[in-house]
Write a protein that holds these residues in place. Sequence first.
Motif, PDB file in Angstrom:
ATOM      1  N   PHE A  63       0.827  -1.196   0.000  1.00 59.99           N
ATOM      2  CA  PHE A  63       0.000   0.000   0.000  1.00 59.99           C
ATOM      3  C   PHE A  63       0.861   1.245   0.000  1.00 59.99           C
ATOM      4  N   ARG A  64       1.998   1.192   0.660  1.00 57.58           N
ATOM      5  CA  ARG A  64       2.933   2.334   0.637  1.00 57.58           C
ATOM      6  C   ARG A  64       3.448   2.546  -0.782  1.00 57.58           C
ATOM      7  N   ILE A  65       3.764   1.462  -1.464  1.00 56.82           N
ATOM      8  CA  ILE A  65       4.227   1.572  -2.854  1.00 56.82           C
ATOM      9  C   ILE A  65       3.120   2.163  -3.724  1.00 56.82           C
ATOM     10  N   ILE A  66       1.899   1.681  -3.552  1.00 54.48           N
ATOM     11  CA  ILE A  66       0.773   2.203  -4.330  1.00 54.48           C
ATOM     12  C   ILE A  66       0.616   3.704  -4.073  1.00 54.48           C
ATOM     13  N   TYR A  67       0.674   4.087  -2.822  1.00 56.73           N
ATOM     14  CA  TYR A  67       0.497   5.493  -2.469  1.00 56.73           C
ATOM     15  C   TYR A  67       1.596   6.362  -3.083  1.00 56.73           C
ATOM     16  N   THR A  68       2.833   5.926  -2.982  1.00 54.06           N
ATOM     17  CA  THR A  68       3.921   6.737  -3.551  1.00 54.06           C
ATOM     18  C   THR A  68       3.900   6.707  -5.071  1.00 54.06           C
ATOM     19  N   ARG A  69       3.510   5.592  -5.667  1.00 51.53           N
ATOM     20  CA  ARG A  69       3.374   5.545  -7.133  1.00 51.53           C
ATOM     21  C   ARG A  69       2.257   6.488  -7.582  1.00 51.53           C
ATOM     22  N   ARG A  70       1.194   6.582  -6.806  1.00 48.30           N
ATOM     23  CA  ARG A  70       0.093   7.496  -7.134  1.00 48.30           C
ATOM     24  C   ARG A  70       0.589   8.942  -7.134  1.00 48.30           C
ATOM     25  N   ILE A  71       1.382   9.285  -6.144  1.00 47.56           N
ATOM     26  CA  ILE A  71       1.944  10.640  -6.091  1.00 47.56           C
ATOM     27  C   ILE A  71       2.810  10.877  -7.327  1.00 47.56           C
ATOM     28  N   ASP A  72       3.668   9.913  -7.645  1.00 48.16           N
ATOM     29  CA  ASP A  72       4.532  10.036  -8.825  1.00 48.16           C
ATOM     30  C   ASP A  72       3.719  10.174 -10.110  1.00 48.16           C
ATOM     31  N   MET A  73       2.695   9.333 -10.257  1.00 52.19           N
ATOM     32  CA  MET A  73       1.879   9.365 -11.474  1.00 52.19           C
ATOM     33  C   MET A  73       1.088  10.671 -11.571  1.00 52.19           C
ATOM     34  N   THR A  74       0.598  11.159 -10.452  1.00 54.05           N
ATOM     35  CA  THR A  74      -0.152  12.412 -10.444  1.00 54.05           C
ATOM     36  C   THR A  74       0.727  13.559 -10.910  1.00 54.05           C
ATOM     37  N   ARG A  75       1.948  13.577 -10.409  1.00 54.89           N
ATOM     38  CA  ARG A  75       2.874  14.635 -10.813  1.00 54.89           C
ATOM     39  C   ARG A  75       3.172  14.576 -12.305  1.00 54.89           C
ATOM     40  N   SER A  76       3.365  13.375 -12.835  1.00 53.02           N
ATOM     41  CA  SER A  76       3.740  13.260 -14.244  1.00 53.02           C
ATOM     42  C   SER A  76       2.553  13.435 -15.185  1.00 53.02           C
ATOM     43  N   SER A 119      -9.688  15.729   0.319  1.00 54.46           N
ATOM     44  CA  SER A 119      -8.315  15.805  -0.175  1.00 54.46           C
ATOM     45  C   SER A 119      -7.799  14.385  -0.430  1.00 54.46           C
ATOM     46  N   LYS A 120      -6.755  14.294  -1.219  1.00 52.74           N
ATOM     47  CA  LYS A 120      -6.170  12.974  -1.513  1.00 52.74           C
ATOM     48  C   LYS A 120      -5.711  12.281  -0.243  1.00 52.74           C
ATOM     49  N   MET A 121      -5.097  13.018   0.652  1.00 45.04           N
ATOM     50  CA  MET A 121      -4.610  12.430   1.902  1.00 45.04           C
ATOM     51  C   MET A 121      -5.769  11.951   2.763  1.00 45.04           C
ATOM     52  N   ASP A 122      -6.849  12.732   2.838  1.00 44.43           N
ATOM     53  CA  ASP A 122      -8.003  12.321   3.635  1.00 44.43           C
ATOM     54  C   ASP A 122      -8.634  11.057   3.049  1.00 44.43           C
ATOM     55  N   ARG A 123      -8.729  10.975   1.721  1.00 43.20           N
ATOM     56  CA  ARG A 123      -9.246   9.753   1.076  1.00 43.20           C
ATOM     57  C   ARG A 123      -8.356   8.558   1.390  1.00 43.20           C
ATOM     58  N   ALA A 124      -7.049   8.764   1.333  1.00 43.52           N
ATOM     59  CA  ALA A 124      -6.113   7.669   1.599  1.00 43.52           C
ATOM     60  C   ALA A 124      -6.248   7.176   3.037  1.00 43.52           C
ATOM     61  N   VAL A 125      -6.344   8.094   4.000  1.00 46.56           N
ATOM     62  CA  VAL A 125      -6.484   7.701   5.401  1.00 46.56           C
ATOM     63  C   VAL A 125      -7.791   6.950   5.609  1.00 46.56           C
ATOM     64  N   THR A 142       2.442   3.389   6.454  1.00 45.85           N
ATOM     65  CA  THR A 142       2.154   3.312   5.022  1.00 45.85           C
ATOM     66  C   THR A 142       2.204   4.681   4.362  1.00 45.85           C
ATOM     67  N   LEU A 143       1.655   5.684   5.032  1.00 44.69           N
ATOM     68  CA  LEU A 143       1.585   7.028   4.463  1.00 44.69           C
ATOM     69  C   LEU A 143       2.816   7.877   4.781  1.00 44.69           C
ATOM     70  N   GLY A 144       3.662   7.385   5.663  1.00 45.99           N
ATOM     71  CA  GLY A 144       4.874   8.123   6.011  1.00 45.99           C
ATOM     72  C   GLY A 144       4.616   9.376   6.827  1.00 45.99           C
ATOM     73  N   VAL A 145       3.624   9.287   7.729  1.00 44.02           N
ATOM     74  CA  VAL A 145       3.288  10.421   8.595  1.00 44.02           C
ATOM     75  C   VAL A 145       3.189   9.927  10.039  1.00 44.02           C
ATOM     76  N   PRO A 146       3.244  10.829  11.024  1.00 48.05           N
ATOM     77  CA  PRO A 146       3.078  10.423  12.424  1.00 48.05           C
ATOM     78  C   PRO A 146       1.662   9.911  12.708  1.00 48.05           C
ATOM     79  N   ILE A 147       1.542   9.078  13.744  1.00 47.47           N
ATOM     80  CA  ILE A 147       0.232   8.534  14.119  1.00 47.47           C
ATOM     81  C   ILE A 147      -0.758   9.648  14.429  1.00 47.47           C
ATOM     82  N   GLY A 148      -0.314  10.671  15.112  1.00 48.64           N
ATOM     83  CA  GLY A 148      -1.194  11.797  15.440  1.00 48.64           C
ATOM     84  C   GLY A 148      -1.766  12.454  14.196  1.00 48.64           C
ATOM     85  N   THR A 149      -0.975  12.505  13.143  1.00 42.88           N
ATOM     86  CA  THR A 149      -1.452  13.066  11.879  1.00 42.88           C
ATOM     87  C   THR A 149      -2.548  12.189  11.291  1.00 42.88           C
TER      88      THR A 149
END
Length: 172
Positions: A63-76, A119-125, A142-149
């Motif tokens: 899921f971390r790979i999917i999330y980071t690939r999504r960011i990469d694909m969105t940018r490109s 937002s994309k992050m809210d959907r992902a969470v 998976t998302l690379g953020v703190p638990i509190g976030t």
Amino acid sequence: MTSGLDKSFRDQIVALLPRMRRFAYTLTSNREDADDLVQSACERALSRRHQWQPGSRLDSWMFRIIYTRRIDMTRSQRSRHIHVPLGKKILRSIGTNDGDKIEANILLGEVLQAMNQLSKMDRAVLALVCIEGFSYKDSAKTLGVPIGTVMSRLARARRRLYDLLFSKDRHT
């Protein structure tokens, strides 16, 4: 010839495909984009199999790979992508007179349309915690953020989703 460990790794990825597709679909709102994203993530995972730590959660890693690939694909693809709302696709796919099924599909369409406004992050969470059943800790990893976030974004996303679905202005 491949080792048993490699075959087992591939088999585990294959077993995760439905969940990966569901998560990717939540992020992209488009079946074709979701399939492309999952394929890209699988290729990345297979080519970097050595980075996965046996004994750790393969689903979280994927899921971390999917999330980071999504960011990469969105940018490109930012300037080339045309967004089609999920709800309209689901409502078009109803082909039965069964009232309960139609009502469920309409409700699902409304939820998906409301999720598309987050937002994309809210959907992902929301997808990780509420759909996939990840713990806050695993979602944070998976998302690379703190638990509190994760906790604050999840609370905000749930509140926003509720408001979008049940606000009085929406139904008048």
